[in-house]
Write an enzyme that holds these catalytic residues in place. Structure first.
Site, PDB file in Angstrom:
ATOM      1  N   GLU A 192      -6.946  -9.456  -3.339  1.00 44.98           N
ATOM      2  CA  GLU A 192      -7.698  -9.502  -2.072  1.00 44.98           C
ATOM      3  C   GLU A 192      -9.188  -9.286  -2.333  1.00 44.98           C
ATOM      4  O   GLU A 192      -9.840  -8.486  -1.665  1.00 44.98           O
ATOM      5  CB  GLU A 192      -7.180  -8.435  -1.095  1.00 44.98           C
ATOM      6  CG  GLU A 192      -5.704  -8.512  -0.789  1.00 44.98           C
ATOM      7  CD  GLU A 192      -5.247  -7.471   0.216  1.00 44.98           C
ATOM      8  OE1 GLU A 192      -6.108  -6.892   0.923  1.00 44.98           O
ATOM      9  OE2 GLU A 192      -4.035  -7.229   0.318  1.00 44.98           O
TER      10      GLU A 192
ATOM     11  N   GLU B 118       0.809  -1.232   0.000  1.00 42.07           N
ATOM     12  CA  GLU B 118       0.000   0.000   0.000  1.00 42.07           C
ATOM     13  C   GLU B 118       0.840   1.280   0.000  1.00 42.07           C
ATOM     14  O   GLU B 118       0.624   2.199   0.788  1.00 42.07           O
ATOM     15  CB  GLU B 118      -0.989  -0.023   1.169  1.00 42.07           C
ATOM     16  CG  GLU B 118      -1.974  -1.178   1.045  1.00 42.07           C
ATOM     17  CD  GLU B 118      -2.913  -1.326   2.229  1.00 42.07           C
ATOM     18  OE1 GLU B 118      -2.794  -0.543   3.188  1.00 42.07           O
ATOM     19  OE2 GLU B 118      -3.754  -2.242   2.204  1.00 42.07           O
TER      20      GLU B 118
END
Length: 550
Positions: free
Chosen positions: A423, A321
């Site tokens: 995800e 991220e």
């Protein structure tokens, strides 16, 4: 569906109103050269826009009303149009602009997120928003706002319209055929007379899910995982805060156990993650380190984790991220530290593909995570000498729209780096809508040649990070969303049968993957079985499989 007609700006100020400070004004203008490239079948820009000027606050903007009775619950709506910045923005700069739906639901006024973008001075950026309501509102309006105070905002051709998922799926049919299938010729030899049955054993496109030490003990999870997934990723057990919650106290027992579990079942595993860039996801003892101590701890983490599991993981999310966090760069004062991480992981274990991994990129709702910014991040890492082996789209998606997802993948595909959904979950309390949402994402992923796999972020009720996302009920019952996934897996397998032609060949077009063919001689009834694999290749060149000597 007359009640869901388009709601468009008509180029006048009738019914449109400024929002916010008393200084905010609206005016209509024409722009002859918009510079907007419109896809085939898209809506040509009118060139007529509303200028929102005199903005004294970021919340100042324009309100575009939607007639009562138009919006219906349970329907996914697109918000389309274009946004640009005017006076007050420095030349060539960009600023976030947000789109909300201002909803009055029986006297309760709420703002529903509909998208966001980095609007630019001197250029037009497309609105790719979407929303869905649970109840029919008494009134609603599109609310455009954002950009710093003093920056004028231009709003062109805003439209609200229902999404036609079925029409999109029809468009994807040919795209899927080109991306995932190939012509095959089974050669038995001239004069052969036989019937042929071809059955695909598995598809080359991988699906996976996250696992943890507790969920693999549940029979309902174990059964579905074993039968329907090829890959796994550990939910938390490999993260630094799990393997070293206290400095110097290493715990790899959980990761070791999960790896052994996957080895027994023959499942490939993603390594998630070596580091995490977001400040809130870094354990406190790491935050307490000074610069030299942090660099030493980082090196120990690299050496300890990557060396321990060398050759065991197919992928690594190296620094999770980075679009949303800068912990290591800021603390170490080194902009190139993410590239160093990539290079060190590759040095310690050259086998796995090394991924960037981030969220919201495919949702068009986060100015920090646009496809353009993600692609630039990849290019920056490459310029610094890092080998980026994969782009991870986390895929925590709500109200998905195929065209929006596809546009993001198209932009990232230009990097030439493989893309995975890493995800995936689609939270929606209504399981029928959840099934439809899941179908949208999976069909877009499967139809796009740049996407090489999909990993779910769980699937069993009561065990998932995101509520209302499960595919399998706690008692093992496959719900409507789970059945949609299984239906697509079946749809993406080939089953062909027929007779050998006069040249002794049997021809079919099949999905990439592993097959078994049963050939039955017409004269004797003798049968022959043979396995073969259809691999990706030149779509203009059929795959030849010689069965004559089998």
């Amino acid at each position: 569906m007359a009640s869901t007609q388009d709601v468009s700006m008509d180029g006048s100020l009738v019914d449109y109103a400024p929002v916010g400070s008393s200084t905010t004004t609206l005016s209509v203008h024409n722009e002859e050269e918009t510079g907007i490239t419109v896809p085939v079948g898209g809506n040509e820009p009118s060139g007529r826009y509303i200028l929102v000027a005199g903005r004294a606050d970021e919340k100042d903007g324009v309100r575009l009303p939607i007639p009562a009775g138009v919006l219906k619950p349970g329907i996914t709506y697109r918000v389309a149009g274009w946004i640009s910045l005017g006076a007050g923005a420095a030349h060539g700069t960009s600023h976030p602009v947000r789109i909300h739906l201002d909803v009055d639901d029986n006297g309760n006024e709420t703002l529903v997120e509909c998208g966001a973008m980095c609007a630019q001075e001197g250029a037009w950026t497309e609105i790719m928003g979407a929303f869905r309501l649970r109840t029919e509102p008494r009134s609603a309006a599109v609310y455009v706002h954002g950009a710093p105070a003093g920056v004028d905002v231009k709003v062109m051709d805003v439209r609200v319209f229902p999404v036609d998922h079925k029409a999109r799926f029809r468009q994807l049919k040919d795209k899927t055929d080109k991306a995932r299938k190939r012509d095959v010729i089974l050669k038995l030899g001239a004069g052969a007379a036989a019937s042929v049955r071809v059955v695909q054993l598995d598809n080359a496109f991988p699906f996976g899910t996250c696992i943890n030490t507790s969920v693999i003990q549940k029979p309902a999870f174990l059964d579905f995982f074993t039968n329907h997934f090829d890959w796994a990723v550990f939910e938390n057990e490999l993260k630094w805060y799990h393997t070293e919650a206290q400095q110097g106290q290493l715990n790899y027992a959980d990761a070791d156990a999960l790896l052994a579990f996957c080895d027994r079942l023959g499942k490939h595993v993603r390594g998630h993650c070596v580091f995490w860039s977001v400040d809130g996801d870094v354990q406190q003892w790491v935050k307490n380190l000074n610069k030299d101590q942090l660099r030493s701890a980082m090196q120990s983490r690299l050496q300890g984790l990557v060396s321990r599991y060398a050759g065991r993981f197919k992928h690594y999310d190296v620094n999770n991220e980075m679009l949303h966090g800068r912990f290591f760069r800021d603390r170490l004062g080194d902009e190139d530290i993410p590239a160093y991480m990539f290079k060190e992981v590759a040095r310690l274990d050259p086998e796995p593909a090394l991924f960037v991994n981030d969220y919201n990129v495919e949702r068009a709702n986060d100015p920090n995570a646009t496809p353009e910014k993600y692609a630039e991040q990849v290019a920056w890492l490459q310029r610094c000498g890092a080998v980026v082996g994969g782009i991870g789209l986390q895929g925590h998606v709500q109200n998905p729209v195929g065209e929006v997802i596809c546009a993001a993948i198209d932009r990232l595909a230009k990097t030439g780096v493989p893309i995975w959904f890493t995800e995936l979950d689609v939270p929606e309390y209504n399981v029928s809508l959840r099934a439809k949402d899941l179908e949208v994402v999976l069909r877009e992923a499967y139809a796009h040649p740049a996407v090489e796999g999909v990993v779910f972020w769980g699937f069993l009720q009561g065990t998932m990070w995101r509520e209302n996302s499960w595919l399998v009920d706690a008692d093992g019952t496959v719900n409507e969303a789970g059945q949609m996934f299984l239906n697509l897996q079946n749809e993406w397998k080939t089953d062909a049968r027929g007779n050998v032609d006069g040249d002794g060949n049997f021809k079919f077009r099949g999905f990439y993957g592993r097959y078994v063919v049963e050939v039955t001689c017409t004269a004797t009834g003798k049968q022959m079985l043979k396995t073969f694999t259809v691999e990706k290749g030149d779509n203009d060149t059929p795959l030849l499989v010689d069965l004559a000597d089998a």
